[in-house]
Design an enzyme around this catalytic site. Structure first.
Site, PDB file in Angstrom:
ATOM      1  N   SER A  92       0.863  -1.173   0.000  1.00 20.88           N
ATOM      2  CA  SER A  92       0.000   0.000   0.000  1.00 20.88           C
ATOM      3  C   SER A  92       0.903   1.228   0.000  1.00 20.88           C
ATOM      4  O   SER A  92       1.674   1.428   0.938  1.00 20.88           O
ATOM      5  CB  SER A  92      -0.894  -0.027   1.240  1.00 20.88           C
ATOM      6  OG  SER A  92      -1.644   1.155   1.339  1.00 20.88           O
ATOM      7  N   LYS A  96      -1.268  -1.091  -4.304  1.00 21.94           N
ATOM      8  CA  LYS A  96      -2.395  -0.223  -3.944  1.00 21.94           C
ATOM      9  C   LYS A  96      -1.872   1.199  -3.811  1.00 21.94           C
ATOM     10  O   LYS A  96      -0.888   1.442  -3.109  1.00 21.94           O
ATOM     11  CB  LYS A  96      -2.999  -0.736  -2.641  1.00 21.94           C
ATOM     12  CG  LYS A  96      -3.935   0.202  -1.926  1.00 21.94           C
ATOM     13  CD  LYS A  96      -4.747  -0.561  -0.884  1.00 21.94           C
ATOM     14  CE  LYS A  96      -4.792   0.149   0.451  1.00 21.94           C
ATOM     15  NZ  LYS A  96      -5.575  -0.605   1.455  1.00 21.94           N
ATOM     16  N   LYS A 128      -2.731   5.093  -2.806  1.00 20.78           N
ATOM     17  CA  LYS A 128      -3.648   5.986  -2.087  1.00 20.78           C
ATOM     18  C   LYS A 128      -3.930   7.210  -2.959  1.00 20.78           C
ATOM     19  O   LYS A 128      -3.008   7.735  -3.597  1.00 20.78           O
ATOM     20  CB  LYS A 128      -3.016   6.424  -0.760  1.00 20.78           C
ATOM     21  CG  LYS A 128      -2.828   5.284   0.221  1.00 20.78           C
ATOM     22  CD  LYS A 128      -4.158   4.844   0.806  1.00 20.78           C
ATOM     23  CE  LYS A 128      -3.945   3.830   1.914  1.00 20.78           C
ATOM     24  NZ  LYS A 128      -5.210   3.436   2.545  1.00 20.78           N
ATOM     25  N   ASP A 146      -7.014   3.313  -3.304  1.00 18.87           N
ATOM     26  CA  ASP A 146      -7.762   3.424  -2.034  1.00 18.87           C
ATOM     27  C   ASP A 146      -7.919   4.903  -1.716  1.00 18.87           C
ATOM     28  O   ASP A 146      -6.935   5.627  -1.564  1.00 18.87           O
ATOM     29  CB  ASP A 146      -6.998   2.709  -0.910  1.00 18.87           C
ATOM     30  CG  ASP A 146      -7.770   2.673   0.409  1.00 18.87           C
ATOM     31  OD1 ASP A 146      -8.889   3.229   0.472  1.00 18.87           O
ATOM     32  OD2 ASP A 146      -7.243   2.082   1.383  1.00 18.87           O
ATOM     33  N   GLU A 166     -10.996   1.076  -3.668  1.00 20.12           N
ATOM     34  CA  GLU A 166     -11.341   0.828  -2.260  1.00 20.12           C
ATOM     35  C   GLU A 166     -11.938   2.070  -1.617  1.00 20.12           C
ATOM     36  O   GLU A 166     -11.379   3.160  -1.713  1.00 20.12           O
ATOM     37  CB  GLU A 166     -10.064   0.398  -1.529  1.00 20.12           C
ATOM     38  CG  GLU A 166     -10.260  -0.002  -0.074  1.00 20.12           C
ATOM     39  CD  GLU A 166      -8.962  -0.573   0.534  1.00 20.12           C
ATOM     40  OE1 GLU A 166      -8.096  -1.081  -0.209  1.00 20.12           O
ATOM     41  OE2 GLU A 166      -8.817  -0.502   1.761  1.00 20.12           O
ATOM     42  N   ASP A 219     -13.845  -1.163   2.767  1.00 21.14           N
ATOM     43  CA  ASP A 219     -12.962  -1.319   3.932  1.00 21.14           C
ATOM     44  C   ASP A 219     -13.699  -0.740   5.141  1.00 21.14           C
ATOM     45  O   ASP A 219     -14.428  -1.466   5.844  1.00 21.14           O
ATOM     46  CB  ASP A 219     -11.627  -0.592   3.626  1.00 21.14           C
ATOM     47  CG  ASP A 219     -10.675  -0.486   4.797  1.00 21.14           C
ATOM     48  OD1 ASP A 219     -11.012  -0.917   5.910  1.00 21.14           O
ATOM     49  OD2 ASP A 219      -9.551   0.053   4.629  1.00 21.14           O
ATOM     50  N   LYS A 270     -10.125  -6.439   7.825  1.00 18.38           N
ATOM     51  CA  LYS A 270      -9.108  -6.178   8.847  1.00 18.38           C
ATOM     52  C   LYS A 270      -9.711  -6.680  10.149  1.00 18.38           C
ATOM     53  O   LYS A 270     -10.741  -6.158  10.576  1.00 18.38           O
ATOM     54  CB  LYS A 270      -8.825  -4.677   8.958  1.00 18.38           C
ATOM     55  CG  LYS A 270      -8.233  -4.052   7.707  1.00 18.38           C
ATOM     56  CD  LYS A 270      -8.114  -2.545   7.836  1.00 18.38           C
ATOM     57  CE  LYS A 270      -7.515  -1.952   6.572  1.00 18.38           C
ATOM     58  NZ  LYS A 270      -7.580  -0.469   6.577  1.00 18.38           N
ATOM     59  N   GLY A 283      -4.303  -4.010   6.073  1.00 18.06           N
ATOM     60  CA  GLY A 283      -3.324  -3.751   7.126  1.00 18.06           C
ATOM     61  C   GLY A 283      -3.536  -2.381   7.727  1.00 18.06           C
ATOM     62  O   GLY A 283      -4.240  -1.539   7.156  1.00 18.06           O
TER      63      GLY A 283
HETATM   64  O1  OSB Z   1      -7.208   2.178   4.351  1.00 18.71           O
HETATM   65  O2  OSB Z   1      -6.177   0.339   4.225  1.00 18.71           O
HETATM   66  C1  OSB Z   1      -6.251   1.481   4.672  1.00 18.71           C
HETATM   67  C2  OSB Z   1      -3.133   2.267   6.766  1.00 18.71           C
HETATM   68  C3  OSB Z   1      -3.691   3.017   7.770  1.00 18.71           C
HETATM   69  C4  OSB Z   1      -5.032   3.286   7.742  1.00 18.71           C
HETATM   70  C5  OSB Z   1      -5.824   2.814   6.706  1.00 18.71           C
HETATM   71  C6  OSB Z   1      -5.293   2.042   5.695  1.00 18.71           C
HETATM   72  C7  OSB Z   1      -3.910   1.785   5.711  1.00 18.71           C
HETATM   73  C8  OSB Z   1      -3.198   1.055   4.665  1.00 18.71           C
HETATM   74  C9  OSB Z   1      -1.884   0.427   5.072  1.00 18.71           C
HETATM   75  O3  OSB Z   1      -3.566   1.018   3.514  1.00 18.71           O
HETATM   76  C10 OSB Z   1      -1.772  -1.001   4.715  1.00 18.71           C
HETATM   77  C11 OSB Z   1      -0.567  -1.617   5.356  1.00 18.71           C
HETATM   78  O4  OSB Z   1      -0.577  -1.868   6.582  1.00 18.71           O
HETATM   79  O5  OSB Z   1       0.408  -1.861   4.650  1.00 18.71           O
HETATM   80 MG    MG Z   2      -8.430   1.077   3.038  1.00 19.40          MG
END
Ligand code: OSB
Ligand code: MG
Length: 376
Positions: free
Chosen positions: A139, A165, A167, A193, A218, A243, A267, A295
């Site tokens: 991510s 992924k 952001k 995401d 996402e 999510d 999660k 995660g």
């Molecule tokens: O939206 O998945 C998410 C990290 C913090 C808060 C929200 C998210 C995330 C990640 C990190 O996308 C994923 C990872 O732990 O590698």
């Molecule tokens: Mg997410």
């Protein structure tokens, strides 16, 4: 085998990320992490991790609300209780007690691990895992320029990650993604995401994403929405993955009934633990909805729980279960979590419990506060 919780020790550690991680709602540079050490009357000890962040920008919970909830309401309910099965913990915690799922999950998952240790089996086996390795994605946080993002995406693909992924937020989306897609070619497994950065006013804009060949998008809309997402999914060919909105099996059923998405990022911390995570997993399997393990920038302790969960059969897509070195200069477990060149992480199935050893001296050094809760 019965698990009777004897003590709960809460610690806060601070662990600097190798690089800051930016999502649409905020940036994290150092993780404040709440760790739990649980002991049972039957003689087992395990560590677990609460996934809440420092600020309520992902969910309403934070490390401080979780500390309060565990101390005031969760510990008194579970310490001294004999649980015939780990599945009995969540109902006990949910009786006349709303929300606080990340706090509840840290304890509930710890009981699963205590059961695994007491029975001499791996956590993955104890929860019904069937895989011995899992496909891993990365991510990537929001980057300052498209060029910087291209660089990160290409490096991730070269490392072997099975899914990348990205952001996004308004202003850091279509231009960035178009540039990345052009650089990596049509077959690279990309997804995005948004962490709730868009609204129903953005549907025309989001429809442009269909040309990018994304595996999924996402949680584009509000953190607690399933209705607007259904309207958006009607307009998109790209599958929506939820999510934030999926806080339990009921919301997963709503998503399926309404068509709010086609994939769920599970999660365990967000949904209150392994019992609820498994229920969502099983429901999705019935409806042929793929799931994958998300995660929350966990340390190697939380990662052990995610890896175990991702070994269940319907975790069909690569998870955000990156190796330790993606996040930390040095993790707090040995061995650290690693990934092979094909992007696979091995599920520890041979050792009882988490399959990694917590480096307690290092945790001691990193601890900024600590309290132990006993019975009464
Ligand atoms: O939206 O998945 C998410 C990290 C913090 C808060 C929200 C998210 C995330 C990640 C990190 O996308 C994923 C990872 O732990 O590698
Ligand atoms: Mg997410």
């Amino acid at each position: 085998m019965t698990v009777t919780l004897r003590t709960l020790t809460l610690r806060e550690i601070r662990l600097p990320l190798r690089e800051p991680f930016t999502i649409s709602s905020g940036t994290v540079s150092t993780r404040r992490i709440l760790l739990l050490e649980l002991t049972s009357m039957e003689g087992a000890t395990v560590w677990s991790e609460c996934v809440a962040g420092e600020t309520p920008n992902y969910s309403p919970e934070t490390i401080d609300t979780c500390t309060l909830a565990i101390r005031e309401w969760i510990a008194p309910r579970v310490i001294g209780q004999a649980f015939a099965h780990p599945d009995d913990v969540a109902p006990e915690l949910d009786r006349d007690f709303r929300g606080h799922k990340m706090a509840k999950a840290a304890v509930e998952m710890g009981v699963w691990a205590l059961a695994a240790v007491q029975e001499g089996v791996s956590l993955a086996k104890r929860i019904g895992g069937t895989r011995d390795k899992i496909a891993t994605g990365i991510s990537l946080g929001i980057q300052p320029t498209p060029k910087a993002l291209i660089h990160k995406v290409m490096a991730a693909i070269a490392e072997g990650y099975c899914k990348v992924k990205i952001k996004i937020r308004p202003g850091s989306d279509i231009d960035y993604l178009t540039a990345v897609r052009e650089a990596v070619g049509p077959d690279a497994p990309l997804m995005v995401d948004a962490n709730n950065a868009y609204t129903s006013a953005d549907f025309d804009h989001l429809a442009l994403f269909d040309d990018l060949g994304l595996m999924m998008i996402e949680q584009p809309l509000a953190w607690d929405d399933v209705v607007q997402h259904a309207k958006l999914q009607e307009r998109l060919r790209t599958p929506i993955c939820l999510d934030e909105s999926i806080t339990g099996r009921d919301r997963a059923a709503d998503m399926i009934a309404l068509g709010s998405g086609q994939i769920i990022n599970i999660k365990p911390g967000r949904v209150g633990g392994f019992g609820e995570a498994r229920a969502i997993h099983n429901l999705c399997a019935q409806y042929d909805i793929p799931v994958w393990c998300g995660g929350m920038l966990e340390s190697g302790i939380g990662r052990a729980y995610n890896v175990a969960l991702a070994s269940l059969p319907n975790f069909r897509l690569p998870g955000d279960v990156s190796p330790s070195a993606r996040y930390w200069e040095r993790d707090i477990v040995t061995p650290e979590w690693t990934m092979d060149p094909k992007g696979m992480v091995a599920v520890p199935t041979k050792r009882p419990g988490l399959g990694v050893t917590v480096d307690v001296d290092r945790v001691d050094d990193l601890t900024v506060r600590q309290e132990t809760i006993n019975r009464g």
